[in-house]
Write a protein that holds these residues in place. Sequence first.
Motif, PDB file in Angstrom:
ATOM      1  N   THR A 262      44.313  37.760  34.264  1.00 26.96           N
ATOM      2  CA  THR A 262      43.670  36.726  33.492  1.00 26.96           C
ATOM      3  C   THR A 262      42.371  37.322  32.957  1.00 26.96           C
ATOM      4  O   THR A 262      42.035  38.461  33.260  1.00 26.96           O
ATOM      5  CB  THR A 262      43.405  35.456  34.319  1.00 26.96           C
ATOM      6  N   ASN A 263      41.664  36.569  32.123  1.00 24.64           N
ATOM      7  CA  ASN A 263      40.386  37.093  31.630  1.00 24.64           C
ATOM      8  C   ASN A 263      39.296  36.049  31.747  1.00 24.64           C
ATOM      9  O   ASN A 263      39.566  34.883  32.046  1.00 24.64           O
ATOM     10  CB  ASN A 263      40.512  37.619  30.202  1.00 24.64           C
ATOM     11  N   GLN A 264      38.094  36.481  31.543  1.00 23.57           N
ATOM     12  CA  GLN A 264      36.950  35.597  31.683  1.00 23.57           C
ATOM     13  C   GLN A 264      37.094  34.420  30.727  1.00 23.57           C
ATOM     14  O   GLN A 264      37.399  34.584  29.557  1.00 23.57           O
ATOM     15  CB  GLN A 264      35.667  36.353  31.379  1.00 23.57           C
ATOM     16  N   GLY A 265      36.890  33.258  31.237  1.00 25.39           N
ATOM     17  CA  GLY A 265      36.993  32.056  30.410  1.00 25.39           C
ATOM     18  C   GLY A 265      38.381  31.459  30.376  1.00 25.39           C
ATOM     19  O   GLY A 265      38.559  30.348  29.886  1.00 25.39           O
ATOM     20  N   ALA A 266      39.354  32.168  30.908  1.00 24.13           N
ATOM     21  CA  ALA A 266      40.728  31.642  30.895  1.00 24.13           C
ATOM     22  C   ALA A 266      41.079  31.087  32.262  1.00 24.13           C
ATOM     23  O   ALA A 266      40.619  31.573  33.281  1.00 24.13           O
ATOM     24  CB  ALA A 266      41.707  32.742  30.515  1.00 24.13           C
ATOM     25  N   GLN A 267      41.891  30.060  32.273  1.00 22.01           N
ATOM     26  CA  GLN A 267      42.342  29.483  33.537  1.00 22.01           C
ATOM     27  C   GLN A 267      43.735  29.958  33.920  1.00 22.01           C
ATOM     28  O   GLN A 267      44.148  29.807  35.045  1.00 22.01           O
ATOM     29  CB  GLN A 267      42.363  27.961  33.419  1.00 22.01           C
ATOM     30  N   LYS A 268      44.445  30.512  32.960  1.00 17.11           N
ATOM     31  CA  LYS A 268      45.855  30.799  33.191  1.00 17.11           C
ATOM     32  C   LYS A 268      46.045  32.230  33.654  1.00 17.11           C
ATOM     33  O   LYS A 268      45.430  33.161  33.142  1.00 17.11           O
ATOM     34  CB  LYS A 268      46.643  30.590  31.904  1.00 17.11           C
ATOM     35  N   LEU A 269      46.928  32.379  34.651  1.00 14.10           N
ATOM     36  CA  LEU A 269      47.375  33.697  35.070  1.00 14.10           C
ATOM     37  C   LEU A 269      48.637  34.054  34.301  1.00 14.10           C
ATOM     38  O   LEU A 269      49.505  33.199  34.097  1.00 14.10           O
ATOM     39  CB  LEU A 269      47.696  33.710  36.556  1.00 14.10           C
TER      40      LEU A 269
ATOM     41  N   PHE B   5      45.261  40.709  39.796  1.00 13.28           N
ATOM     42  CA  PHE B   5      45.685  40.177  41.087  1.00 13.28           C
ATOM     43  C   PHE B   5      47.018  40.799  41.504  1.00 13.28           C
ATOM     44  O   PHE B   5      47.844  41.135  40.663  1.00 13.28           O
ATOM     45  CB  PHE B   5      45.920  38.660  40.999  1.00 13.28           C
TER      46      PHE B   5
ATOM     47  N   TYR C 275      40.644  40.185  34.835  1.00 17.28           N
ATOM     48  CA  TYR C 275      40.701  40.064  36.287  1.00 17.28           C
ATOM     49  C   TYR C 275      42.157  40.317  36.669  1.00 17.28           C
ATOM     50  O   TYR C 275      43.067  39.817  35.993  1.00 17.28           O
ATOM     51  CB  TYR C 275      40.290  38.654  36.745  1.00 17.28           C
TER      52      TYR C 275
ATOM     53  N   LEU D  51      37.887  41.733  40.415  1.00 20.69           N
ATOM     54  CA  LEU D  51      37.084  40.946  39.474  1.00 20.69           C
ATOM     55  C   LEU D  51      36.052  41.819  38.781  1.00 20.69           C
ATOM     56  O   LEU D  51      35.822  41.702  37.569  1.00 20.69           O
ATOM     57  CB  LEU D  51      36.396  39.780  40.193  1.00 20.69           C
TER      58      LEU D  51
ATOM     59  N   PHE E 218      51.811  36.491  34.794  1.00 21.67           N
ATOM     60  CA  PHE E 218      52.455  37.258  35.856  1.00 21.67           C
ATOM     61  C   PHE E 218      53.410  38.296  35.292  1.00 21.67           C
ATOM     62  O   PHE E 218      54.021  38.105  34.226  1.00 21.67           O
ATOM     63  CB  PHE E 218      53.257  36.325  36.764  1.00 21.67           C
TER      64      PHE E 218
ATOM     65  N   LYS F 129      42.532  41.124  44.855  1.00 24.16           N
ATOM     66  CA  LYS F 129      42.184  40.901  43.459  1.00 24.16           C
ATOM     67  C   LYS F 129      41.013  41.775  43.054  1.00 24.16           C
ATOM     68  O   LYS F 129      40.163  42.118  43.884  1.00 24.16           O
ATOM     69  CB  LYS F 129      41.884  39.425  43.181  1.00 24.16           C
TER      70      LYS F 129
END
Lengths: 113, 114
Positions: A94-101, A34, A32, A51, A103, A49
């Motif tokens: 970020t990727n699917q399943g991850a919460q962290k961006l 942004f 994903y 997705l 930058f 963004k």
Amino acid sequence: AQSVTQLDSQVPVFEEAPVELRCNYSSSVSVYLFWYVQYPNQGLQLLLKYLSGSTLVKGINGFEAEFNKSQTSFHLRKPSVHISDTAEYFCAVTNQGAQKLVFGQGTRLTINP
Amino acid sequence: DVKVTQSSRYLVKRTGEKVFLECVQDMDHENMFWYRQDPGLGLRLIYFSYDVKMKEKGDIPEGYSVSREKKERFSLILESASTNQTSMYLCASSSEVLAGETQYFGPGTRLLVL
């Protein structure tokens, strides 16, 4: 590990000229993507963004970005900039399943009259 | 509108002091984040929390700790401030636990450690 590279640390352009801010990412999984903008003395706010779906994403203030999987890029464009677009722009992934961006380093856009 | 507020816009502290940076969000968001922003380095994640009393280390947790006793509040603590912690600190929050959710940022706290 994911990473993001913003190829230009500073981009000066004249008012009403087009602009492209470049962003490349590396990731081994689906991503994903942004773009955030930071106006002077403010926090970051989301511009747009990606997705899934259409690779051309339209955001606020006339900005758009194109997701190019083969080039691993997500460049930001605006056909005609205004003085008020002066800001720092950040690309993030970020990727699917991850919460962290993750930058990128940021690109400072300066608009000259 | 989502609002994320940070307790101070500017702080000046001395080396060795304990420093508290407070962040409050008003949208009942599950996730909260602390970043530091340095020129040429972009934003780097220090810690994040996906629930009350839960925390996870980010990419640069050394020298920092966090506290989340209430859902709306996420505190960043510098146990013993050092000059290399002079930076801009940004707090953010997001809803849900799905990746792809927008993060909403506070205005930032610019910390100077002398």
